[in-house]
Design a protein around this motif. Structure first.
Motif, PDB file in Angstrom:
ATOM      1  N   GLY A  36       0.819  -1.204   0.000  1.00  0.00           N
ATOM      2  CA  GLY A  36       0.000   0.000   0.000  1.00  0.00           C
ATOM      3  C   GLY A  36       0.852   1.252   0.000  1.00  0.00           C
ATOM      4  O   GLY A  36       2.074   1.204  -0.170  1.00  0.00           O
ATOM      5  N   VAL A  37       0.210   2.381   0.213  1.00  0.00           N
ATOM      6  CA  VAL A  37       0.901   3.662   0.174  1.00  0.00           C
ATOM      7  C   VAL A  37       0.149   4.643   1.064  1.00  0.00           C
ATOM      8  O   VAL A  37      -1.035   4.431   1.371  1.00  0.00           O
ATOM      9  N   MET A  38       0.828   5.698   1.492  1.00  0.00           N
ATOM     10  CA  MET A  38       0.203   6.698   2.358  1.00  0.00           C
ATOM     11  C   MET A  38      -0.253   7.889   1.520  1.00  0.00           C
ATOM     12  O   MET A  38       0.523   8.481   0.780  1.00  0.00           O
ATOM     13  N   LEU A  39      -1.530   8.211   1.626  1.00  0.00           N
ATOM     14  CA  LEU A  39      -2.071   9.417   0.988  1.00  0.00           C
ATOM     15  C   LEU A  39      -1.913  10.573   1.961  1.00  0.00           C
ATOM     16  O   LEU A  39      -2.415  10.517   3.089  1.00  0.00           O
ATOM     17  N   ARG A  40      -1.196  11.602   1.540  1.00  0.00           N
ATOM     18  CA  ARG A  40      -0.964  12.762   2.400  1.00  0.00           C
ATOM     19  C   ARG A  40      -1.342  14.043   1.676  1.00  0.00           C
ATOM     20  O   ARG A  40      -1.184  14.144   0.460  1.00  0.00           O
ATOM     21  N   GLY A  41      -1.813  14.997   2.442  1.00  0.00           N
ATOM     22  CA  GLY A  41      -2.162  16.277   1.845  1.00  0.00           C
ATOM     23  C   GLY A  41      -2.598  17.275   2.893  1.00  0.00           C
ATOM     24  O   GLY A  41      -2.403  17.078   4.101  1.00  0.00           O
ATOM     25  N   SER A  42      -3.198  18.353   2.440  1.00  0.00           N
ATOM     26  CA  SER A  42      -3.678  19.395   3.340  1.00  0.00           C
ATOM     27  C   SER A  42      -4.869  20.097   2.714  1.00  0.00           C
ATOM     28  O   SER A  42      -5.020  20.126   1.489  1.00  0.00           O
ATOM     29  N   VAL A  43      -5.702  20.633   3.575  1.00  0.00           N
ATOM     30  CA  VAL A  43      -6.827  21.472   3.164  1.00  0.00           C
ATOM     31  C   VAL A  43      -6.505  22.891   3.612  1.00  0.00           C
ATOM     32  O   VAL A  43      -6.173  23.116   4.780  1.00  0.00           O
ATOM     33  N   VAL A  44      -6.566  23.835   2.679  1.00  0.00           N
ATOM     34  CA  VAL A  44      -6.148  25.210   2.956  1.00  0.00           C
ATOM     35  C   VAL A  44      -7.324  26.153   2.752  1.00  0.00           C
ATOM     36  O   VAL A  44      -7.987  26.122   1.708  1.00  0.00           O
ATOM     37  N   LEU A  45      -7.591  26.964   3.752  1.00  0.00           N
ATOM     38  CA  LEU A  45      -8.626  28.000   3.674  1.00  0.00           C
ATOM     39  C   LEU A  45      -7.964  29.353   3.892  1.00  0.00           C
ATOM     40  O   LEU A  45      -7.353  29.582   4.924  1.00  0.00           O
ATOM     41  N   HIS A  46      -8.075  30.222   2.904  1.00  0.00           N
ATOM     42  CA  HIS A  46      -7.493  31.559   2.989  1.00  0.00           C
ATOM     43  C   HIS A  46      -8.633  32.560   3.110  1.00  0.00           C
ATOM     44  O   HIS A  46      -9.356  32.827   2.141  1.00  0.00           O
TER      45      HIS A  46
END
Length: 436
Positions: A36-46
């Motif tokens: 498997g693999v790791m899904l990484r990210g971010s949610v950005v609100l400006h």
């Protein structure tokens, strides 16, 4: 003429985005081998001004769908099915009876999710699909427009170099009694989109005055759809090659290598091999050797071998691995923030340290702090900025130990040495926790 005012303000006063490390998820090994693999990210609100928010949610879903019709007129029957492959949800600001007030600023919430190694590959067929999607929603109070963002992820699989399929060539050898002896060989069983498939024909004539009229190579795709315990198979020719100038001189073997191109991903003409309960995709190479006998009669020699079409070949995947000093390139998933820090001089190109977003953390903790104060009708999230701290880039690191490659790419510290290590005199102050 009097103009009536628009009661709904449609101008969005905030920017809302989903950022991920990569939108192309690559699983290494078959469904039994892949870790498997790791899904990484971010949610950005400006937020360009103080913004009222009821909740902030992120959903990840993977689904398989099939939809087709068989028969005509009154005998026509429609088949349709849908299955959820994977599903996960994050609540960055949980729903609450009170309204969050987010002051002007930039908020970032990081997320990660381990993806299993047996996920089926992305499929985009006329009669069925396998897709993966992220959807983030900022729920606003009544009469205010919600903020949403979507991101489609593509899942591909690459076989390991140790797989048996990659070490074996495919050879068809036989003799057509009193007519011809033949060897048809293919260098591998796995080919990537956009590559060339070399097919070598070695023909030894037995019958006198035998001629090769033409040689044809066909790449064919087979799609099997399943719904309501009913299956349907559809075959489609992906690529066809016909050579009418095959060399047929002399008593020795007539040999020639044909190159059959595989369409690339952007053409949408071919799918990768995939296995799912609702939709399966396989490929075959078919060969036709048209022979002209001495009496003018036409005979055809036919053969076929199964092959695997992958999004990326194992060789391409192996060459794509970053070098040790460039391992940091696989880490950042918010390139705009990194670029802005470098441009301002807050972050030197040679070394950077990723930091959590304090404003987003404060917003998430606002609900907890507000539970003790019920006098107010709404609560606000603190988005204060902190100044640059005085921590150096090397503080907290044991300089006597060199991290492993795996540690380097999993670390939150980002390294880029551009061919040489920075000198001690080049150490600089780096940014601490703050919203940019």
């Amino acid at each position: 003429m009097n103009m009536l005012p628009n009661p709904i303000q449609l101008v969005q006063t905030s920017e809302f985005n989903i950022n991920v490390e990569t939108d192309h998820i690559i699983l290494h090994g078959n469904v039994d081998e892949s870790a498997g693999v790791m899904l990484r990210g971010s949610v950005v609100l400006h937020c360009h001004e103080t913004t009222k928010v009821r909740s902030i949610m992120l959903k990840f879903v993977g689904k398989a769908k099939v939809n087709w019709t068989e028969g005509l007129g009154s005998h026509q029957r429609h088949y349709k099915d849908e299955k959820t492959i994977i599903k996960h949800e994050w609540s960055f600001l949980p729903p609450h009876r009170k309204t969050y007030h987010l002051p002007e600023g930039r908020y970032k919430w990081d997320f990660e999710l381990p993806l299993p190694g047996d996920l089926p590959e992305t499929v985009d067929h006329d009669l069925g699909q396998v897709y993966y999607r992220l959807k983030a929603v900022v729920e606003r109070p009544t009469f205010l427009m919600n903020y949403t963002d979507k991101k489609v992820l593509r899942v591909s699989r690459v076989l390991l170099p140790s797989s048996l399929e990659l070490t074996q060539s495919l050879v068809i050898s036989n003799t057509w009694v009193d007519k011809i002896s033949y060897d048809i060989s293919v260098t591998s069983k796995v080919f990537s989109m956009g590559s060339l498939i070399p097919i070598t024909f070695a023909l030894v004539p037995i019958a006198p005055d035998l001629q090769v009229r033409s040689v044809s190579c066909v790449l064919k795709e087979y799609t099997t759809l399943t719904a309501e315990d009913h299956s349907k198979m559809e075959g489609k020719v992906i690529k066809h090659l016909r050579d009418e100038h095959f060399p047929t001189t002399g008593p020795d073997a007539w040999t020639k290598t044909e190159l059959l191109p595989v369409p690339d991903y952007t053409s949408h003409l071919v799918q990768t091999d995939s296995y799912c309960d609702l939709i399966k995709i396989k490929h075959k190479l078919k060969f036709i050797v048209s022979l002209m006998n001495a009496d003018g009669h036409i005979s055809e020699l036919r053969a076929a071998v199964p092959i695997i079409i992958a999004d990326i070949s194992p060789e391409e995947d192996e060459n794509a691995l970053p070098t040790y000093e460039d391992a940091w390139k696989s880490v950042p998933y918010d390139p705009a923030q990194i670029a802005a820090l470098v441009e301002r001089g807050d972050l030197p190109p040679s070394i950077a340290i990723s930091a959590p977003n304090e404003a987003a953390v404060a917003a998430s903790q606002a609900l907890v702090s507000s539970s003790d104060t019920d006098d107010d009708n709404d609560h606000s999230a603190n988005s204060s900025l902190t100044n640059l701290n005085s921590t150096t880039a090397w503080e907290g690191i044991d300089l006597s130990r060199v991290p492993s490659y795996t540690t380097a790419i999993r670390s939150n510290r980002l390294y880029s040495f551009s061919g040489s290590l920075p000198g001690y005199e080049s150490l600089v102050v780096v940014p601490g926790n703050r919203a940019s």
